[in-house]
Design an enzyme around this catalytic site. Structure first.
Site, mmCIF file in Angstrom:
data_model
loop_
_atom_site.group_PDB
_atom_site.id
_atom_site.type_symbol
_atom_site.label_atom_id
_atom_site.label_comp_id
_atom_site.label_asym_id
_atom_site.label_seq_id
_atom_site.Cartn_x
_atom_site.Cartn_y
_atom_site.Cartn_z
ATOM 1 N N ASP A 141 0.725 -0.941 0.171
ATOM 2 C CA ASP A 141 -0.467 0.165 0.210
ATOM 3 C C ASP A 141 0.316 1.219 0.099
ATOM 4 O OD1 ASP A 141 -2.455 1.761 0.444
ATOM 5 O OD2 ASP A 141 -2.875 0.120 0.724
ATOM 6 N N HIS A 196 -3.802 6.162 3.688
ATOM 7 C CA HIS A 196 -4.591 5.289 2.889
ATOM 8 C C HIS A 196 -3.720 3.691 3.112
ATOM 9 C CE1 HIS A 196 -5.705 2.385 -0.188
ATOM 10 N NE2 HIS A 196 -6.663 2.908 -0.831
ATOM 11 N N SER A 518 -10.769 -0.721 -1.175
ATOM 12 C CA SER A 518 -9.837 -0.143 -0.574
ATOM 13 C C SER A 518 -9.599 -0.528 0.611
ATOM 14 C CB SER A 518 -9.278 0.597 -0.892
ATOM 15 O OG SER A 518 -8.685 0.941 -1.593
#
Length: 732
Positions: A141, A196, A518
């Site tokens: 990620d 994220h 996600s």
């Protein structure tokens, strides 16, 4: 900031009190909370006296002993009182009263997604802590925030002996016994500058952290699916994207480092041929080494053929809602309340602000229509400054701060997703937006206030998110994708203080709310890790099968293919059931190579995917639809003809010896399918015994608008092993 957060949290609690059951009743009276917004700045204002005067006026009683329950007078203005229904109606109409709602008994909230799926905290869920502590989740990620409480190693022993990785996170980056590894492929260091990666890692494997929230919104305990497991972070993404070479390097390292599974919430807008897809290639190598890859389906829905990550050796995850959502109310100057979508932590201190419609503030550079959509350079700053800007679309998000607006109300096409904005904002669906426009046109001085976001519970769920990418699979047309759905809407999880909660946002947070596949992807990765803790020797395909065949059926809530198996695959993940599926469909590398040969891939292409020199022969080649996959799908050439299609499958007993499973077929949607199972009963004498069967599907005149489907269920009275059967004719 701490004081603001505390008062925001308290106010948030008050504003959501209308969500539960009534708690206090005296005769025909019950306790109501009268919320009056911010405190008056007048030096002579005494809140309690004002509250008593209001009660005396409303009740007509000179003595209100026993009526006033509590005055709110330090951070905001309001009171709680025992009122009849008619008294409640009268007080609600009084000047200075923002809202009146019943008092309720509240419980501490969790972030809900894991509870929603049945994987509850503490002793309520069966755990295998020793094996869980030896489980390593690799997160490919945007990096990770090592200082986050979600990755504290308090109570953790040293990493498992199988771990062969390193901690090369860069400057001021330290691993620990929870976050045991870090690698960077961007030259920026492994620290998450976006948020994220921290969010996805904590969703899969984060520690349980109490009192986590986004400025009081969603307050509760945030945790991952397997809090005792270890995390290894592989940073491949920067603000400009995630390069293919970095992705492959991360897979390469993660497999060699000894991770047990990989979660990767990265993908393209559409599917790529396997030989051109770095995730498919990396995941193939992971599968060959016993490592399952869980991948997000994409956020390009609801349009068809938008799903990515379509290789059968990848577990592909769609996104759906939970039983909690967030709403933001807009109170107009005429008293009407509109319910919008956003995650708004700002409070406008009980003050109404002037409203201005973009097309009423058009600059000389644009026409009124473009200004109504608040397109770039189309709104006159001087006519907007200090006001709440109203826009016919989300374009206002790009300009709202630059034109000096204090808030934003816009028409949103997405009814199911709440986004964070850098100022008070709410998105309204068309009907409510038209009500707002009518109000704007009815008065010369329109005003409104955007309230702080509230949580709502018990909404219809799960519902597939509008943004979640849909099938069918255009690369391997006889493999149903996505495979599964999981919570991916308005998920609260850890975040990087270095990242922005929204674009151009100056706030810094440790926990934030995000939506997307996600977010659903690490939920399923957490479930996969949970299943593996009870079955540590299971192969990736066995774990994938267990998750798919035990999923909750998802009811279609819309029309067209967006509400079919092309949206949710086998259904909604069920962690507890997945840990004990009874039977599994098992695959290994040779099966996948036979599948690729059946797709007529050349030896050169096969080498690109598998890394090995492979020569296909008839003995190795199988029809793609006969891959021993947990779902069954076939694309036919025409809709107006009679057809017969068969699927060959083999089940492995992972339940109990001397078990007998009987088949049942349940009709789905689309055209009627005649489904025959041969044999219709399977008996297993021993654990790990295999039994094969054939599914024959016949029909005619297939619906050309939606796929036709049924569900095959094998049951021994305890386990229900369900597989969707989908037959379709076009890409829609």
């Amino acid at each position: 900031m701490a004081t603001l957060a505390a008062s925001s949290s308290l106010l948030s609690c008050l504003l959501v009190l209308f969500l539960s059951s009534v708690s206090a009743v005296t005769d025909d009276k019950q306790v109501y909370i009268v919320y009056m917004g911010s405190l008056s700045s007048r030096a002579d204002y005494t809140p309690t006296s004002d509250h008593m005067n209001i009660l005396q006026e409303v009740t007509g009683e000179s003595s209100i002993e026993g009526r006033l329950v509590r005055s709110y007078k330090r951070s905001f203005n309001g009171f709680a009182a025992r009122l009849t229904e008619s008294e409640r109606e009268r007080v609600a109409k009084m000047v200075g009263v923002v809202s009146v709602f019943p008092n309720k008994k509240l419980q501490l909230q969790t972030t809900t997604s894991w509870d929603f799926m049945g994987l509850k905290e503490g002793i309520k869920t069966k755990r295998n802590p020793t094996v869980e502590s030896d489980t390593i989740i690799g997160v490919i990620d945007s990096g990770i925030t090592p200082e986050s409480q979600s990755f504290s190693d308090k109570g953790f022993g040293p990493p498992p002996q199988k771990w062969k990785g390193v901690c090369s996170g860069g400057k001021n980056f330290t691993c620990n016994n929870k976050l045991i590894g870090a690698r960077d492929y961007t030259s920026e260091g492994t620290r998450d500058m976006d948020g994220h990666g921290t969010h996805t890692a904590s969703t899969a494997a984060g520690n349980a952290v109490v009192d986590a929230s986004f400025f009081g919104i969603g307050n509760g305990t945030v945790r991952g699916g397997v809090p005792a497991s270890r995390v290894a972070a592989y940073k491949v993404c920067t603000p400009t994207g995630c390069s293919s070479e970095a992705l492959l390097s991360a897979f390469d390292d993660a497999i060699a480092d000894g991770v047990d599974l990989i979660t990767i919430s990265i993908g393209d807008k559409t599917a790529s041929m396997f030989q051109n897809d770095p995730i498919a290639i990396g995941a193939f190598h992971a599968m060959a080494k016993g490592v399952l890859t869980v991948n997000s389906a994409g956020n390009s829905g609801p349009k068809p053929i938008s799903v990515s990550g379509v290789a059968p050796w990848i577990l592909t995850v769609a996104a759906s809602t939970t039983n909690r959502g967030f709403v933001t109310k807009v109170v107009l100057g005429n008293g009407k309340t509109l319910v919008g979508k956003s995650v708004n932590a700002y409070e406008m201190k009980g003050k109404d602000y002037p409203l201005v419609y973009g097309k009423s503030a058009a600059s000389s550079a644009c026409d009124a229509e473009s200004a109504g959509l608040c397109e770039l350079s189309c709104v006159d700053k001087s006519r907007v400054k200090g006001k709440i800007l109203v826009c016919g679309g989300p374009g206002g998000l790009k300009i709202v701060e630059s034109v000096g607006a204090v808030g934003l109300i816009y028409r949103t096409p997405k009814p199911d997703v709440a986004f964070i904005h850098p100022l008070p904002a709410a998105g309204l669906l068309t009907e409510d937006f038209e009500s707002l426009v009518s109000y704007l046109e009815s008065t010369d001085s329109p005003q409104a206030i955007v309230l702080k976001t509230e949580a709502i519970f018990n909404r219809t769920s799960p519902v597939i998110a509008s943004f979640s990418s849909r099938g069918p699979n255009t690369i391997a047309v006889d493999i149903l994708k996505p495979d599964i759905t999981a919570p991916g809407v308005e998920i609260l999880a850890a975040y990087s203080p270095a990242g922005e909660p929204s674009q151009d946002d100056t706030r810094h947070v440790k926990y934030s709310v995000l939506s997307g596949t996600s977010m659903s992807c690490p939920h399923v990765a957490g479930v996969a890790a949970y299943v593996k803790t009870f079955n540590p020797k299971w192969s990736p395909s066995m774990i994938q099968s267990a998750i798919m065949t035990t999923a909750w059926p998802v009811n279609a809530t819309g029309t067209g293919i967006a509400s079919t198996e092309f949206a949710y695959g086998s259904g909604h993940v069920d962690p507890i059931a997945a840990s004990n599926p009874g039977l599994v469909y098992e695959l290994d590398k040779s099966d996948h190579i036979a599948f690729l040969c059946g797709m007529n891939y050349t030896s050169q292409v096969l080498k690109v995917i598998s890394g090995e020199t492979v020569t296909c022969s008839e003995a190795k080649k199988i029809l793609p639809r006969n891959l021993n996959y947990p779902s069954m799908s076939a694309k036919l050439s025409g809709s107006g003809t009679t057809f017969t299609v068969t699927f060959n499958r083999t089940l492995t007993n992972v339940g109990t010896p001397n078990s007998t499973y009987t088949s049942k077929v349940v009709a789905g949607h689309g055209s009627k399918l005649d489904v025959k199972i041969t044999p219709s009963v399977l008996s297993f004498k021993t654990v790990n015994e295999k039994q094969s069967f054939t599914v024959t599907v016949t029909g005619s005149n297939l619906d050309s608008e939606v796929p036709s489907s049924a569900n095959l269920i094998w049951s021994d009275g305890t386990h229900n092993v369900r597989s969707p059967i989908v037959v379709y004719t076009s890409d829609y």
